[in-house]
Motif scaffolding. Structure first.
Motif, PDB file in Angstrom:
ATOM      1  N   GLU A 154      11.573   0.976  -4.759  1.00 30.20           N
ATOM      2  CA  GLU A 154      12.594   0.266  -3.965  1.00 30.20           C
ATOM      3  C   GLU A 154      13.019   1.070  -2.747  1.00 30.20           C
ATOM      4  O   GLU A 154      13.200   0.523  -1.647  1.00 30.20           O
ATOM      5  CB  GLU A 154      13.800  -0.053  -4.855  1.00 30.20           C
ATOM      6  CG  GLU A 154      13.495  -1.082  -5.934  1.00 30.20           C
ATOM      7  CD  GLU A 154      14.360  -0.919  -7.168  1.00 30.20           C
ATOM      8  OE1 GLU A 154      15.370  -0.165  -7.096  1.00 30.20           O
ATOM      9  OE2 GLU A 154      14.038  -1.517  -8.204  1.00 30.20           O
ATOM     10  N   ALA A 155      13.187   2.380  -2.907  1.00 32.61           N
ATOM     11  CA  ALA A 155      13.571   3.231  -1.780  1.00 32.61           C
ATOM     12  C   ALA A 155      12.478   3.230  -0.715  1.00 32.61           C
ATOM     13  O   ALA A 155      12.764   3.194   0.497  1.00 32.61           O
ATOM     14  CB  ALA A 155      13.841   4.653  -2.270  1.00 32.61           C
ATOM     15  N   THR A 156      11.231   3.250  -1.129  1.00 27.18           N
ATOM     16  CA  THR A 156      10.107   3.207  -0.197  1.00 27.18           C
ATOM     17  C   THR A 156      10.126   1.914   0.611  1.00 27.18           C
ATOM     18  O   THR A 156       9.897   1.919   1.831  1.00 27.18           O
ATOM     19  CB  THR A 156       8.777   3.321  -0.967  1.00 27.18           C
ATOM     20  OG1 THR A 156       8.728   4.575  -1.631  1.00 27.18           O
ATOM     21  CG2 THR A 156       7.585   3.190  -0.045  1.00 27.18           C
ATOM     22  N   ILE A 157      10.422   0.806  -0.053  1.00 23.97           N
ATOM     23  CA  ILE A 157      10.447  -0.496   0.617  1.00 23.97           C
ATOM     24  C   ILE A 157      11.567  -0.568   1.648  1.00 23.97           C
ATOM     25  O   ILE A 157      11.353  -0.998   2.789  1.00 23.97           O
ATOM     26  CB  ILE A 157      10.588  -1.619  -0.432  1.00 23.97           C
ATOM     27  CG1 ILE A 157       9.291  -1.736  -1.223  1.00 23.97           C
ATOM     28  CG2 ILE A 157      10.943  -2.953   0.233  1.00 23.97           C
ATOM     29  CD1 ILE A 157       9.401  -2.590  -2.452  1.00 23.97           C
ATOM     30  N   LYS A 163       0.828  -1.207   0.000  1.00 26.20           N
ATOM     31  CA  LYS A 163       0.000   0.000   0.000  1.00 26.20           C
ATOM     32  C   LYS A 163       0.866   1.263   0.000  1.00 26.20           C
ATOM     33  O   LYS A 163       0.510   2.274  -0.606  1.00 26.20           O
ATOM     34  CB  LYS A 163      -0.943  -0.019   1.190  1.00 26.20           C
ATOM     35  CG  LYS A 163      -2.008  -1.111   1.110  1.00 26.20           C
ATOM     36  CD  LYS A 163      -2.806  -1.199   2.404  1.00 26.20           C
ATOM     37  CE  LYS A 163      -3.765  -2.378   2.377  1.00 26.20           C
ATOM     38  NZ  LYS A 163      -4.499  -2.525   3.655  1.00 26.20           N
ATOM     39  N   ARG A 164       1.999   1.196   0.691  1.00 24.12           N
ATOM     40  CA  ARG A 164       2.907   2.348   0.679  1.00 24.12           C
ATOM     41  C   ARG A 164       3.510   2.553  -0.709  1.00 24.12           C
ATOM     42  O   ARG A 164       3.664   3.685  -1.175  1.00 24.12           O
ATOM     43  CB  ARG A 164       4.011   2.170   1.719  1.00 24.12           C
ATOM     44  CG  ARG A 164       3.536   2.399   3.134  1.00 24.12           C
ATOM     45  CD  ARG A 164       4.653   2.429   4.146  1.00 24.12           C
ATOM     46  NE  ARG A 164       5.625   3.497   3.936  1.00 24.12           N
ATOM     47  CZ  ARG A 164       6.551   3.858   4.805  1.00 24.12           C
ATOM     48  NH1 ARG A 164       6.617   3.221   5.984  1.00 24.12           N
ATOM     49  NH2 ARG A 164       7.408   4.818   4.550  1.00 24.12           N
ATOM     50  N   VAL A 165       3.845   1.440  -1.363  1.00 25.58           N
ATOM     51  CA  VAL A 165       4.340   1.549  -2.739  1.00 25.58           C
ATOM     52  C   VAL A 165       3.258   2.142  -3.632  1.00 25.58           C
ATOM     53  O   VAL A 165       3.529   3.009  -4.473  1.00 25.58           O
ATOM     54  CB  VAL A 165       4.805   0.172  -3.251  1.00 25.58           C
ATOM     55  CG1 VAL A 165       5.081   0.221  -4.755  1.00 25.58           C
ATOM     56  CG2 VAL A 165       6.048  -0.287  -2.506  1.00 25.58           C
ATOM     57  N   ARG A 166       2.015   1.693  -3.464  1.00 27.25           N
ATOM     58  CA  ARG A 166       0.908   2.244  -4.261  1.00 27.25           C
ATOM     59  C   ARG A 166       0.806   3.755  -4.067  1.00 27.25           C
ATOM     60  O   ARG A 166       0.667   4.513  -5.037  1.00 27.25           O
ATOM     61  CB  ARG A 166      -0.409   1.577  -3.864  1.00 27.25           C
ATOM     62  CG  ARG A 166      -1.592   2.023  -4.734  1.00 27.25           C
ATOM     63  CD  ARG A 166      -2.921   1.761  -4.050  1.00 27.25           C
ATOM     64  NE  ARG A 166      -3.076   2.581  -2.858  1.00 27.25           N
ATOM     65  CZ  ARG A 166      -3.455   3.848  -2.857  1.00 27.25           C
ATOM     66  NH1 ARG A 166      -3.715   4.467  -3.993  1.00 27.25           N
ATOM     67  NH2 ARG A 166      -3.571   4.509  -1.727  1.00 27.25           N
ATOM     68  N   ALA A 167       0.888   4.194  -2.811  1.00 28.32           N
ATOM     69  CA  ALA A 167       0.783   5.622  -2.533  1.00 28.32           C
ATOM     70  C   ALA A 167       1.930   6.410  -3.170  1.00 28.32           C
ATOM     71  O   ALA A 167       1.763   7.566  -3.565  1.00 28.32           O
ATOM     72  CB  ALA A 167       0.756   5.859  -1.023  1.00 28.32           C
ATOM     73  N   ARG A 211       2.082  11.548 -11.255  1.00 25.03           N
ATOM     74  CA  ARG A 211       3.333  10.832 -11.451  1.00 25.03           C
ATOM     75  C   ARG A 211       4.245  11.632 -12.387  1.00 25.03           C
ATOM     76  O   ARG A 211       3.825  12.055 -13.460  1.00 25.03           O
ATOM     77  CB  ARG A 211       3.047   9.447 -12.030  1.00 25.03           C
ATOM     78  CG  ARG A 211       4.215   8.495 -11.938  1.00 25.03           C
ATOM     79  CD  ARG A 211       3.789   7.051 -12.115  1.00 25.03           C
ATOM     80  NE  ARG A 211       3.073   6.838 -13.350  1.00 25.03           N
ATOM     81  CZ  ARG A 211       1.811   6.415 -13.400  1.00 25.03           C
ATOM     82  NH1 ARG A 211       1.141   6.190 -12.308  1.00 25.03           N
ATOM     83  NH2 ARG A 211       1.207   6.239 -14.560  1.00 25.03           N
ATOM     84  N   PRO A 212       5.505  11.851 -12.014  1.00 26.62           N
ATOM     85  CA  PRO A 212       6.405  12.664 -12.837  1.00 26.62           C
ATOM     86  C   PRO A 212       6.771  11.988 -14.146  1.00 26.62           C
ATOM     87  O   PRO A 212       6.843  10.751 -14.236  1.00 26.62           O
ATOM     88  CB  PRO A 212       7.635  12.833 -11.946  1.00 26.62           C
ATOM     89  CG  PRO A 212       7.597  11.678 -11.000  1.00 26.62           C
ATOM     90  CD  PRO A 212       6.134  11.392 -10.760  1.00 26.62           C
ATOM     91  N   ALA A 213       7.037  12.793 -15.167  1.00 23.91           N
ATOM     92  CA  ALA A 213       7.418  12.264 -16.478  1.00 23.91           C
ATOM     93  C   ALA A 213       8.723  11.495 -16.413  1.00 23.91           C
ATOM     94  O   ALA A 213       8.957  10.586 -17.220  1.00 23.91           O
ATOM     95  CB  ALA A 213       7.534  13.417 -17.482  1.00 23.91           C
TER      96      ALA A 213
END
Length: 340
Positions: free
Chosen positions: A59-62, A24-28, A35-37
């Motif tokens: 990956e950084a979020t995880i 869910k955090r990855v989804r957010a 979403r940036p280009a």
């Protein structure tokens, strides 16, 4: 020596819920209209696949989220695409207690172009130095990473001792509705979806040849102007798993590693294309818990090590009747193409 692991059913339920929260955090982080280009920028190659900027953000979020997990689950080893040059990174100091196998975004291309949902896929097993594989998984999660126009997303969990749970979460108010996925009970492929994965040029001719044989064996002859078997090339193993467990697809197989062996034997190529990897199949126990029959391409029990290089070939059947119709066709075809 690795720490002794004595996780019980309640622990694995908690791990499954932590994996779902991670998804869910990855989804957010990666979904939504803002979403940036730069997300589509290619930043590297690893684990047998191209890595885009959007992948590195996930990956950084995880890494950040897993570092905050309860101490009893750490240290842990994190396996998968994007996690170190060898496909593994350690969280915490000391011998790991837990192993995680994660694909942060399975179906990056579809999500990146806002075409179709991608999936966060994760599995957890007690860490062991040798023999760590999908067969040791005790908790897993599949979390939908939807397109910008979606109003809800699905979450599937499996934990040893609890089984499968599924929920659909409304993105407007966060409310979750529990539901029970049901694989198809159809006894043929007539008027249903079924496919042999043929995502990329190089193996399309082989995939089409096999699919023609399967359609002939598992459906009635079509009348003039009629089509009986429909094809849906969902470029995400997690997405393919979900379509099977929800009853949308009756059969699906991904034999790209075997197709590449056939091509190498013919000297068609010395450069295999993208294949399914263990992290793509980390949701395997969710599929099995729903009642879908899953084997490797040869009809054996599907298993694969926790790494990011092994090519995984698999077949998924909605029920045993369909397996009985289709599996002999696949076995016969493979024996023709890969004698000995």
């Amino acid at each position: 020596m690795p720490n002794e692991v004595n996780f019980g059913s309640a622990d694995w339920v908690e791990v499954a819920e932590l994996l779902a929260a991670l998804g869910k955090r990855v989804r957010a982080e990666v979904c939504g209209s803002a979403r940036p280009a730069s997300d589509s920028e290619v930043v590297g190659f690893g684990g047998g696949d191209t890595i885009f900027r959007i992948d590195t953000r996930a990956e950084a979020t995880i890494r950040q989220a897993v570092a905050d997990w309860p101490d009893r689950f750490k240290p842990l080893a994190l396996f998968g695409e994007g996690f170190g040059e060898a496909g593994m990174t350690a969280i915490g100091v000391g011998a790991p207690r837990l192993a995680l196998l994660i694909d942060p975004i399975d179906g990056t291309r579809g999500l990146m172009y806002d075409k179709r949902s991608a999936w966060f896929i994760a599995a957890a097993a007690p860490y062991q130095l040798d023999g760590l594989s999908l067969s040791k998984v005790c908790a897993s999660a599949l979390v939908e990473l939807p397109t910008s126009k979606a109003g809800a997303f699905d979450v599937f969990l499996h934990a040893q001792g609890r089984g499968l749970t599924a929920e659909r979460i409304d993105m407007r108010d966060g409310r979750a509705r529990a539901w029970r996925p049901q694989p198809s009970q159809a006894v043929s492929l007539d008027f249903g979806f079924a496919q042999v994965s043929n995502f990329f040029p190089g193996t399309k001719v082989l995939a089409a040849d096999l699919m023609e044989r399967i359609a002939t064996a598992a459906s009635e002859p079509a009348r003039e102007g009629e089509s009986l078997v429909f094809d849906d090339q969902y470029i995400s193993t997690g997405g393919q798993f979900v379509e099977l467990l929800c009853g949308h697809d009756r059969f699906c197989c991904d034999l790209r590693p075997l197709f590449n062996r056939i091509r190498a034997g013919r000297r068609d190529t010395d450069r295999p294309g993208i294949e399914c990897h263990p992290y793509d199949a980390a949701g395997l126990e969710i599929l099995r818990a729903a009642g879908v029959i899953v084997t490797d391409g040869w009809g054996r029990e599907l298993d694969a090590p926790f790494d990011n290089t092994t090519g995984v070939h698999w077949c998924g059947y909605a029920n045993e009747t369909l397996r009985g119709l289709i599996e002999p066709v696949i076995q016969g075809w493979l024996k023709e193409k890969l004698p000995g």
